[in-house]
Design a protein around this motif. Structure first.
Motif, PDB file in Angstrom:
ATOM      1  N   HIS A  77       0.811  -1.217   0.000  1.00  0.00           N
ATOM      2  CA  HIS A  77       0.000   0.000   0.000  1.00  0.00           C
ATOM      3  C   HIS A  77       0.845   1.268   0.000  1.00  0.00           C
ATOM      4  CE1 HIS A  77      -2.859  -3.105   1.277  1.00  0.00           C
ATOM      5  NE2 HIS A  77      -3.695  -2.382   0.560  1.00  0.00           N
ATOM      6  N   GLN A  78       1.851   1.286  -0.841  1.00  0.00           N
ATOM      7  CA  GLN A  78       2.657   2.484  -1.043  1.00  0.00           C
ATOM      8  C   GLN A  78       2.100   3.245  -2.245  1.00  0.00           C
ATOM      9  OE1 GLN A  78       5.052   3.159   1.272  1.00  0.00           O
ATOM     10  NE2 GLN A  78       4.225   1.307   2.194  1.00  0.00           N
ATOM     11  N   GLU A  83      -0.242   3.709  -7.924  1.00  0.00           N
ATOM     12  CA  GLU A  83      -0.019   4.298  -9.244  1.00  0.00           C
ATOM     13  C   GLU A  83       0.209   3.217 -10.299  1.00  0.00           C
ATOM     14  OE1 GLU A  83       3.250   6.971  -8.584  1.00  0.00           O
ATOM     15  OE2 GLU A  83       1.961   8.513  -7.681  1.00  0.00           O
ATOM     16  N   HIS A  84       0.981   2.188  -9.948  1.00  0.00           N
ATOM     17  CA  HIS A  84       1.264   1.083 -10.883  1.00  0.00           C
ATOM     18  C   HIS A  84      -0.037   0.355 -11.259  1.00  0.00           C
ATOM     19  CE1 HIS A  84       3.437  -2.085 -12.888  1.00  0.00           C
ATOM     20  NE2 HIS A  84       2.945  -3.006 -12.057  1.00  0.00           N
ATOM     21  N   PHE A  85      -0.838   0.031 -10.253  1.00  0.00           N
ATOM     22  CA  PHE A  85      -2.109  -0.659 -10.502  1.00  0.00           C
ATOM     23  C   PHE A  85      -3.021   0.211 -11.367  1.00  0.00           C
ATOM     24  CE2 PHE A  85      -6.549  -1.411  -9.472  1.00  0.00           C
ATOM     25  CZ  PHE A  85      -6.661  -2.769  -9.712  1.00  0.00           C
ATOM     26  N   ASP A 106      -9.213  -2.056  -1.682  1.00  0.00           N
ATOM     27  CA  ASP A 106      -8.485  -0.955  -2.306  1.00  0.00           C
ATOM     28  C   ASP A 106      -9.224  -0.419  -3.529  1.00  0.00           C
ATOM     29  OD1 ASP A 106      -6.315  -1.008  -0.477  1.00  0.00           O
ATOM     30  OD2 ASP A 106      -5.564  -2.796  -1.486  1.00  0.00           O
ATOM     31  N   TYR A 107      -9.835  -1.337  -4.293  1.00  0.00           N
ATOM     32  CA  TYR A 107     -10.522  -0.930  -5.522  1.00  0.00           C
ATOM     33  C   TYR A 107     -11.784  -1.745  -5.724  1.00  0.00           C
ATOM     34  CZ  TYR A 107      -6.174   1.400  -6.662  1.00  0.00           C
ATOM     35  OH  TYR A 107      -5.083   2.211  -6.609  1.00  0.00           O
ATOM     36  N   GLY A 132       0.301  -6.099  -8.744  1.00  0.00           N
ATOM     37  CA  GLY A 132       0.209  -5.905  -7.304  1.00  0.00           C
ATOM     38  C   GLY A 132      -1.024  -6.443  -6.615  1.00  0.00           C
ATOM     39  N   ILE A 133      -1.818  -7.271  -7.284  1.00  0.00           N
ATOM     40  CA  ILE A 133      -3.049  -7.776  -6.676  1.00  0.00           C
ATOM     41  C   ILE A 133      -2.707  -8.877  -5.672  1.00  0.00           C
ATOM     42  CG2 ILE A 133      -5.232  -8.989  -7.079  1.00  0.00           C
ATOM     43  CD1 ILE A 133      -5.339  -7.618  -9.812  1.00  0.00           C
TER      44      ILE A 133
END
Length: 161
Positions: A77-78, A83-85, A106-107, A132-133
């Motif tokens: 969670h940085q 941003e990458h996701f 998160d989403y 990152g999932i």
């Protein structure tokens, strides 16, 4: 946020109901002459209040579709992880809506594919892409109950008064 007067709000209400209305009919509907109506419309677009115009399609009449609501939790969670996701999701046409959420997820994504099998293949590719999932939960939509172009302008403004 720009100050909107009663004519601006009338323009927005009319366009929210009929985005294809002609400029002349819009001017009549808001009780202004065409020139000031067009100028107000241009300012609303420039201010980013009107973000575009589109047609609402019933894609099911063109091709079979399956809609899946997907809850996503990331491994880390940085800021860079988010941003990458988000950057990766922007490039995936199957994801028609994605919202960052607070709380335990998160989403929340709305994914549209042709069937459940194609949805699972999409998710497999998503997981292999290493964006990152950590985990995800899928909910197949069995039928649409309500869909609107956006929140009612009148209902929102009433709450502000």
């Amino acid at each position: 946020m720009p100050k909107l007067d009663e004519y601006d709000l009338k323009i927005l209400r009319v366009l929210q109901q009929d985005g294809r209305i002609t400029k002349l009919k819009l001017a009549e509907a808001v009780n202004l002459s065409p020139s000031p109506t067009w100028e107000r419309l241009r300012k609303l677009e420039e201010a980013g209040i009107i973000t575009g115009y589109s047609a609402r399609l019933d894609v099911r009449k063109i091709a079979p579709i399956t809609t899946v609501m997907v809850e996503v939790v990331l491994k880390r969670h940085q800021r860079e992880d988010f941003e990458h996701f988000e950057s990766a999701i922007q490039k995936m046409p199957e994801v028609v809506e994605c919202m960052a959420t607070g709380g335990g997820l998160d989403y929340m994504m709305r994914v549209v594919t042709t069937d459940v099998d194609s949805y699972q293949r999409f998710m497999d590719r998503l997981l292999e892409s290493d964006i990152g999932i950590d985990r995800y939960f899928s909910y197949i939509v069995t039928k649409p109950v309500k869909k609107s172009a956006g929140p009612s302008l009148d209902a929102l403004l009433e709450k502000l008064s």
